[in-house]
Design a protein around this motif. Sequence first.
Motif, PDB file in Angstrom:
ATOM      1  N   VAL A  32      -1.948   6.137 -14.536  1.00 33.23           N
ATOM      2  CA  VAL A  32      -3.138   5.400 -14.132  1.00 33.23           C
ATOM      3  C   VAL A  32      -4.393   6.130 -14.612  1.00 33.23           C
ATOM      4  O   VAL A  32      -4.526   7.337 -14.428  1.00 33.23           O
ATOM      5  CB  VAL A  32      -3.198   5.223 -12.599  1.00 33.23           C
ATOM      6  N   ARG A  33      -5.306   5.368 -15.224  1.00 32.11           N
ATOM      7  CA  ARG A  33      -6.588   5.922 -15.682  1.00 32.11           C
ATOM      8  C   ARG A  33      -7.705   5.093 -15.065  1.00 32.11           C
ATOM      9  O   ARG A  33      -7.727   3.864 -15.176  1.00 32.11           O
ATOM     10  CB  ARG A  33      -6.687   5.880 -17.199  1.00 32.11           C
ATOM     11  N   LEU A  34      -8.630   5.774 -14.395  1.00 29.53           N
ATOM     12  CA  LEU A  34      -9.774   5.129 -13.760  1.00 29.53           C
ATOM     13  C   LEU A  34     -11.059   5.560 -14.445  1.00 29.53           C
ATOM     14  O   LEU A  34     -11.240   6.740 -14.742  1.00 29.53           O
ATOM     15  CB  LEU A  34      -9.869   5.529 -12.285  1.00 29.53           C
ATOM     16  N   ARG A  93     -21.337   8.721 -19.778  1.00 25.17           N
ATOM     17  CA  ARG A  93     -22.005   8.199 -18.590  1.00 25.17           C
ATOM     18  C   ARG A  93     -21.062   7.910 -17.416  1.00 25.17           C
ATOM     19  O   ARG A  93     -21.484   7.376 -16.394  1.00 25.17           O
ATOM     20  CB  ARG A  93     -22.792   6.955 -18.962  1.00 25.17           C
ATOM     21  N   ALA A  94     -19.785   8.229 -17.568  1.00 25.19           N
ATOM     22  CA  ALA A  94     -18.805   7.968 -16.505  1.00 25.19           C
ATOM     23  C   ALA A  94     -17.740   9.060 -16.507  1.00 25.19           C
ATOM     24  O   ALA A  94     -17.533   9.750 -17.501  1.00 25.19           O
ATOM     25  CB  ALA A  94     -18.155   6.598 -16.701  1.00 25.19           C
ATOM     26  N   VAL A  95     -17.057   9.179 -15.382  1.00 20.59           N
ATOM     27  CA  VAL A  95     -15.944  10.121 -15.234  1.00 20.59           C
ATOM     28  C   VAL A  95     -14.649   9.334 -15.391  1.00 20.59           C
ATOM     29  O   VAL A  95     -14.502   8.246 -14.845  1.00 20.59           O
ATOM     30  CB  VAL A  95     -15.988  10.805 -13.849  1.00 20.59           C
ATOM     31  N   ILE A  96     -13.721   9.897 -16.152  1.00 20.08           N
ATOM     32  CA  ILE A  96     -12.390   9.321 -16.301  1.00 20.08           C
ATOM     33  C   ILE A  96     -11.435  10.194 -15.492  1.00 20.08           C
ATOM     34  O   ILE A  96     -11.403  11.414 -15.663  1.00 20.08           O
ATOM     35  CB  ILE A  96     -11.939   9.308 -17.788  1.00 20.08           C
ATOM     36  N   GLU A  97     -10.659   9.574 -14.600  1.00 19.74           N
ATOM     37  CA  GLU A  97      -9.673  10.318 -13.814  1.00 19.74           C
ATOM     38  C   GLU A  97      -8.306   9.721 -14.082  1.00 19.74           C
ATOM     39  O   GLU A  97      -8.122   8.511 -14.005  1.00 19.74           O
ATOM     40  CB  GLU A  97      -9.987  10.265 -12.314  1.00 19.74           C
ATOM     41  N   ARG A  98      -7.350  10.618 -14.381  1.00 20.61           N
ATOM     42  CA  ARG A  98      -5.971  10.192 -14.661  1.00 20.61           C
ATOM     43  C   ARG A  98      -5.034  10.736 -13.593  1.00 20.61           C
ATOM     44  O   ARG A  98      -5.012  11.926 -13.321  1.00 20.61           O
ATOM     45  CB  ARG A  98      -5.530  10.712 -16.025  1.00 20.61           C
ATOM     46  N   PHE A  99      -4.259   9.807 -13.006  1.00 24.50           N
ATOM     47  CA  PHE A  99      -3.168  10.130 -12.079  1.00 24.50           C
ATOM     48  C   PHE A  99      -1.911   9.619 -12.761  1.00 24.50           C
ATOM     49  O   PHE A  99      -1.625   8.418 -12.697  1.00 24.50           O
ATOM     50  CB  PHE A  99      -3.315   9.384 -10.744  1.00 24.50           C
ATOM     51  N   GLY A 100      -1.165  10.461 -13.448  1.00 23.89           N
ATOM     52  CA  GLY A 100       0.036   9.994 -14.142  1.00 23.89           C
ATOM     53  C   GLY A 100      -0.315   8.868 -15.097  1.00 23.89           C
ATOM     54  O   GLY A 100      -1.187   9.019 -15.951  1.00 23.89           O
ATOM     55  N   ALA A 160       0.845  -1.204   0.000  1.00 20.28           N
ATOM     56  CA  ALA A 160       0.000   0.000   0.000  1.00 20.28           C
ATOM     57  C   ALA A 160       0.874   1.245   0.000  1.00 20.28           C
ATOM     58  O   ALA A 160       0.634   2.181  -0.770  1.00 20.28           O
ATOM     59  CB  ALA A 160      -0.939   0.002   1.200  1.00 20.28           C
ATOM     60  N   ARG A 161       1.903   1.264   0.853  1.00 19.93           N
ATOM     61  CA  ARG A 161       2.803   2.421   0.918  1.00 19.93           C
ATOM     62  C   ARG A 161       3.505   2.655  -0.413  1.00 19.93           C
ATOM     63  O   ARG A 161       3.653   3.785  -0.860  1.00 19.93           O
ATOM     64  CB  ARG A 161       3.806   2.252   2.059  1.00 19.93           C
ATOM     65  N   MET A 162       3.923   1.571  -1.081  1.00 17.29           N
ATOM     66  CA  MET A 162       4.583   1.703  -2.372  1.00 17.29           C
ATOM     67  C   MET A 162       3.614   2.251  -3.426  1.00 17.29           C
ATOM     68  O   MET A 162       3.953   3.154  -4.187  1.00 17.29           O
ATOM     69  CB  MET A 162       5.143   0.364  -2.839  1.00 17.29           C
ATOM     70  N   ALA A 163       2.383   1.736  -3.451  1.00 16.90           N
ATOM     71  CA  ALA A 163       1.381   2.205  -4.409  1.00 16.90           C
ATOM     72  C   ALA A 163       1.072   3.684  -4.184  1.00 16.90           C
ATOM     73  O   ALA A 163       0.949   4.457  -5.141  1.00 16.90           O
ATOM     74  CB  ALA A 163       0.107   1.370  -4.302  1.00 16.90           C
ATOM     75  N   LEU A 164       0.974   4.103  -2.928  1.00 13.19           N
ATOM     76  CA  LEU A 164       0.680   5.498  -2.620  1.00 13.19           C
ATOM     77  C   LEU A 164       1.850   6.400  -2.969  1.00 13.19           C
ATOM     78  O   LEU A 164       1.666   7.526  -3.424  1.00 13.19           O
ATOM     79  CB  LEU A 164       0.301   5.649  -1.150  1.00 13.19           C
ATOM     80  N   TRP A 165       3.055   5.924  -2.760  1.00 11.87           N
ATOM     81  CA  TRP A 165       4.235   6.692  -3.145  1.00 11.87           C
ATOM     82  C   TRP A 165       4.247   6.888  -4.667  1.00 11.87           C
ATOM     83  O   TRP A 165       4.470   7.995  -5.148  1.00 11.87           O
ATOM     84  CB  TRP A 165       5.503   5.982  -2.683  1.00 11.87           C
ATOM     85  N   LEU A 166       3.975   5.816  -5.417  1.00 11.75           N
ATOM     86  CA  LEU A 166       3.940   5.918  -6.878  1.00 11.75           C
ATOM     87  C   LEU A 166       2.846   6.864  -7.344  1.00 11.75           C
ATOM     88  O   LEU A 166       3.013   7.574  -8.333  1.00 11.75           O
ATOM     89  CB  LEU A 166       3.731   4.537  -7.517  1.00 11.75           C
ATOM     90  N   GLY A 167       1.704   6.884  -6.628  1.00 11.40           N
ATOM     91  CA  GLY A 167       0.595   7.764  -6.985  1.00 11.40           C
ATOM     92  C   GLY A 167       0.742   9.182  -6.484  1.00 11.40           C
ATOM     93  O   GLY A 167      -0.058  10.042  -6.814  1.00 11.40           O
ATOM     94  N   GLY A 168       1.765   9.437  -5.662  1.00 14.88           N
ATOM     95  CA  GLY A 168       1.997  10.787  -5.163  1.00 14.88           C
ATOM     96  C   GLY A 168       1.009  11.232  -4.101  1.00 14.88           C
ATOM     97  O   GLY A 168       0.702  12.421  -3.993  1.00 14.88           O
ATOM     98  N   PHE A 169       0.521  10.297  -3.274  1.00 19.44           N
ATOM     99  CA  PHE A 169      -0.468  10.644  -2.263  1.00 19.44           C
ATOM    100  C   PHE A 169       0.195  11.095  -0.965  1.00 19.44           C
ATOM    101  O   PHE A 169       1.334  10.741  -0.680  1.00 19.44           O
ATOM    102  CB  PHE A 169      -1.402   9.455  -2.017  1.00 19.44           C
ATOM    103  N   MET A 228      -9.712   0.060 -14.525  1.00 16.35           N
ATOM    104  CA  MET A 228      -8.435   0.758 -14.366  1.00 16.35           C
ATOM    105  C   MET A 228      -7.504   0.330 -15.493  1.00 16.35           C
ATOM    106  O   MET A 228      -7.444  -0.854 -15.855  1.00 16.35           O
ATOM    107  CB  MET A 228      -7.790   0.422 -13.012  1.00 16.35           C
ATOM    108  N   HIS A 229      -6.793   1.316 -16.042  1.00 11.89           N
ATOM    109  CA  HIS A 229      -5.732   1.068 -17.014  1.00 11.89           C
ATOM    110  C   HIS A 229      -4.445   1.660 -16.442  1.00 11.89           C
ATOM    111  O   HIS A 229      -4.467   2.726 -15.830  1.00 11.89           O
ATOM    112  CB  HIS A 229      -6.029   1.758 -18.346  1.00 11.89           C
ATOM    113  N   VAL A 230      -3.334   0.970 -16.630  1.00 11.92           N
ATOM    114  CA  VAL A 230      -2.018   1.477 -16.239  1.00 11.92           C
ATOM    115  C   VAL A 230      -1.144   1.444 -17.493  1.00 11.92           C
ATOM    116  O   VAL A 230      -1.045   0.398 -18.152  1.00 11.92           O
ATOM    117  CB  VAL A 230      -1.385   0.620 -15.114  1.00 11.92           C
ATOM    118  N   LEU A 231      -0.574   2.598 -17.816  1.00 17.48           N
ATOM    119  CA  LEU A 231       0.211   2.742 -19.045  1.00 17.48           C
ATOM    120  C   LEU A 231      -0.580   2.282 -20.268  1.00 17.48           C
ATOM    121  O   LEU A 231      -0.043   1.691 -21.202  1.00 17.48           O
ATOM    122  CB  LEU A 231       1.538   1.974 -18.940  1.00 17.48           C
ATOM    123  N   GLY A 232      -1.905   2.523 -20.241  1.00 20.87           N
ATOM    124  CA  GLY A 232      -2.774   2.168 -21.353  1.00 20.87           C
ATOM    125  C   GLY A 232      -3.237   0.724 -21.368  1.00 20.87           C
ATOM    126  O   GLY A 232      -4.049   0.343 -22.201  1.00 20.87           O
TER     127      GLY A 232
END
Length: 177
Positions: free
Chosen positions: A106-108, A97-104, A45-54, A126-130
């Motif tokens: 990662v696309r949700l 009909r949906a919201v797309i959110e991109r964090f670097g 979890a800590r690694m994922a959050l670090w990568l996401g910049g949280f 979720m998509h990562v690097l497409g």
Amino acid sequence: MDPVARVAATTGLVLPPAIEALHVVDGETRFQGRCEVTRGPSRLARMALWLGGFPQAAPDLPVTLLIQPGPDGGCTWRRDFGGHVTQSHLSVSDDGRAVIERFGPVRLRMSLWMQDGRLHYGIDRMHVLGLPMPRWLTPRSETSECQTEAGDFGFDVSASLPLIGLLIRYRGQLRPD
């Protein structure tokens, strides 16, 4: 109008005034408030959050949200958690009909619904690097927005992964600056 308000209008959702005020923006808009940040305890979890910049965990942080409309009809959300900035870009899905959110990288894709006066967000894909991620790697969200008793904008954002547990949760209140 930001992508959340556009999807809400397309899908027939009626937003409470404080939620609508945050999402129906005209130009750059800033909100300020306070929040609590909780992070998952596992190393993954800590690694994922670090990568996401949280941000790091904290019981009471000042938070600023800056919403900047973009030329593509989307907008950038810049969240400043006591000096730690997390930024994402929101847009509307192709079907509207949906919201797309991109964090670097990662696309949700997130669906929206109203329940008990709260606007809820669910992560559909979720998509990562497409690349599409399997469902077992896609975060679960219990994210919602509300109008507080004082009339402020309230938020409760959380994400977890099936094999890891809690990634992050941040909740608090915002008012227009």
